[in-house]
Design a protein around this motif. Structure first.
Motif, short mmCIF file in Angstrom:
data_model
loop_
_atom_site.label_atom_id
_atom_site.label_comp_id
_atom_site.label_asym_id
_atom_site.label_seq_id
_atom_site.Cartn_x
_atom_site.Cartn_y
_atom_site.Cartn_z
N ALA A 146 5.15 -4.15 -10.96
CA ALA A 146 4.37 -2.93 -10.81
C ALA A 146 4.13 -2.61 -9.34
CB ALA A 146 3.03 -3.08 -11.53
N LYS A 147 3.94 -3.63 -8.52
CA LYS A 147 3.73 -3.41 -7.09
C LYS A 147 4.99 -2.81 -6.45
CE LYS A 147 -0.50 -4.62 -6.58
NZ LYS A 147 -1.50 -3.63 -6.10
N GLU A 166 1.92 -9.05 -11.62
CA GLU A 166 1.94 -7.64 -11.24
C GLU A 166 3.05 -7.30 -10.26
OE1 GLU A 166 -2.05 -5.76 -10.59
OE2 GLU A 166 -2.74 -7.84 -10.76
N TRP A 216 -4.50 -9.26 -6.41
CA TRP A 216 -3.81 -8.93 -7.64
C TRP A 216 -3.09 -10.18 -8.12
CZ3 TRP A 216 1.54 -9.24 -6.60
CH2 TRP A 216 1.94 -9.03 -5.27
N ASP A 222 0.85 -1.19 0.00
CA ASP A 222 0.00 0.00 0.00
C ASP A 222 0.88 1.24 0.00
OD1 ASP A 222 -1.79 2.04 0.43
OD2 ASP A 222 -2.57 1.25 2.33
N ALA A 223 0.95 1.91 -1.15
CA ALA A 223 1.77 3.11 -1.25
C ALA A 223 1.24 4.22 -0.34
CB ALA A 223 1.82 3.59 -2.70
N ASP A 264 7.15 -0.98 -8.04
CA ASP A 264 7.24 0.39 -8.55
C ASP A 264 6.32 1.34 -7.78
OD1 ASP A 264 9.12 -0.33 -10.43
OD2 ASP A 264 7.69 -0.51 -12.08
N GLU A 265 5.18 0.86 -7.32
CA GLU A 265 4.27 1.70 -6.54
C GLU A 265 4.96 2.22 -5.28
OE1 GLU A 265 0.62 -0.28 -5.64
OE2 GLU A 265 0.20 -0.76 -7.74
N ILE A 266 5.73 1.37 -4.64
CA ILE A 266 6.43 1.78 -3.41
C ILE A 266 7.64 2.64 -3.75
CG2 ILE A 266 7.58 0.97 -1.33
CD1 ILE A 266 4.54 0.46 -1.48
N ARG A 267 8.33 2.32 -4.82
CA ARG A 267 9.50 3.11 -5.21
C ARG A 267 9.10 4.53 -5.63
NH1 ARG A 267 11.70 -2.03 -7.77
NH2 ARG A 267 13.29 -2.72 -6.29
N ALA A 268 7.86 4.71 -6.00
CA ALA A 268 7.39 6.06 -6.34
C ALA A 268 7.25 6.92 -5.10
CB ALA A 268 6.05 5.97 -7.08
N VAL A 269 7.23 6.30 -3.92
CA VAL A 269 7.02 7.01 -2.66
C VAL A 269 8.34 7.23 -1.92
CG1 VAL A 269 5.83 6.95 -0.44
CG2 VAL A 269 4.69 6.08 -2.48
#
Length: 305
Positions: free
Chosen positions: A95-96, A92, A88, A57-58, A98-103
């Motif tokens: 992509a999961k 995926e 999910w 969970d980002a 990447d969601e955290i790395r975006a934060v």
């Protein structure tokens, strides 16, 4: 040797942290920052990892960033079980991450990933191979959960049988080795991915499987292990003797040791998912364990070698 410490386990999961008592995770954030400071004082060279989140969970990770938790740790971690509990699909995984790395730009570990044999052992074998394809090279640490099936006579710690139905029973089939000691097909497959893939194996208090676990992990070529030392267990009679035995047995592995579980008499409410009444008590437990099992001089000497 201990290569890192992890602060709590799945804090955004109601089975591991009572967020009805702490709806914005402010108590959790304060507890982790206090513990991280205490660990740094005990051994400033020892990496600190935020307890692996489940679900991924980002938004939760952004919450931790906003409360300064990510400034207090050296890495963050996620847990994923797309073939058993998550909503999910297994493909995926990139992509999961990447969601955290975006934060956050903190290194991202996968400290639990696994597949149960609740439905079929072939599913686990395929899931292990596909997980390795998707994650090896994308995370500096990957810990497969787990080596052993959970004995059916034991409760699944932090889980709720009445509320979870069949999902509860999947916890008992996550191992590469059946309860009777025989190997599942995925056991042989795992050899192909060690040591790039490590293991996560929780040991219960005075767990009779400890010596077998050490032998099997060496047989599989495992070098990285994630396990735990329970703050709640530290109040049992003979706790330090058991902790000493466990850590001595695991000395040949690079161990990430997780500190978690509130003693019933030290929580706001009397259960192991409760925030502690006094955050400094958890911090003191963490620092005491670091002094005992990962003192600063040992890592300094190891670096010199």
């Amino acid at each position: 040797m201990i290569e890192a410490v992890m602060l709590w386990n799945e804090p955004n999961n109601k089975s591991h942290w009572d967020f009805q008592l702490d709806p914005e995770w402010t108590r959790f954030a304060d507890m982790v920052k206090c513990a991280a400071d205490a660990i740094a004082a005990a051994n400033p060279r020892l990496p600190r990892v935020l307890g692996g989140i489940s679900p991924i969970d980002a938004g939760f990770m952004a919450n931790m960033k906003g409360q300064g938790v990510l400034d207090a740790v050296d890495a963050v971690a996620v847990h994923g079980f797309p073939l058993d509990w998550n909503h999910w699909q297994i493909h995926e995984w990139p992509a999961k991450l990447d969601e955290i790395r975006a934060v956050t730009d903190r290194p991202l570990w996968v400290s639990e990933v696994g597949v149960s044999t609740f439905g079929a052992e072939e599913v686990q074998d395929w899931g292990l191979q596909r997980t390795a394809e998707l994650l090896i090279g994308r995370a500096p640490r990957i810990h497969w959960y787990s080596l052993f099936d959970l004995p059916r006579a034991w409760p699944a710690t932090t889980r709720h049988r009445e509320a979870e139905g069949s999902s509860y029973y999947r916890h008992f089939y996550m191992g590469l080795v059946r309860e009777d000691g025989t190997e599942k097909p995925a056991y042989r497959t795992f050899r192909r991915f060690a040591p790039a893939m490590g293991l996560c194996q929780w040991f219960h208090f005075r767990d009779h499987r400890l010596d077998e676990a050490v032998a099997r992990m060496k047989d599989l070529g495992v070098t990285h292990l994630r396990t735990g030392l329970s703050w709640a267990d530290s109040y049992r009679d003979g706790a330090l003797d058991w902790f000493d035995r466990q850590m001595e047995a695991l000395a040949d592995f690079d161990v990430t040791v997780t500190f978690c579980f509130t003693p019933e008499h030290r929580g706001i409410e009397p259960h192991h998912t409760s925030p502690p009444q006094v955050k400094e008590e958890f911090a003191r437990f963490c620092a005491d364990m670091v002094h005992r099992y990962a003192p600063a001089r040992s890592l300094t000497a190891a670096a010199a070698d």
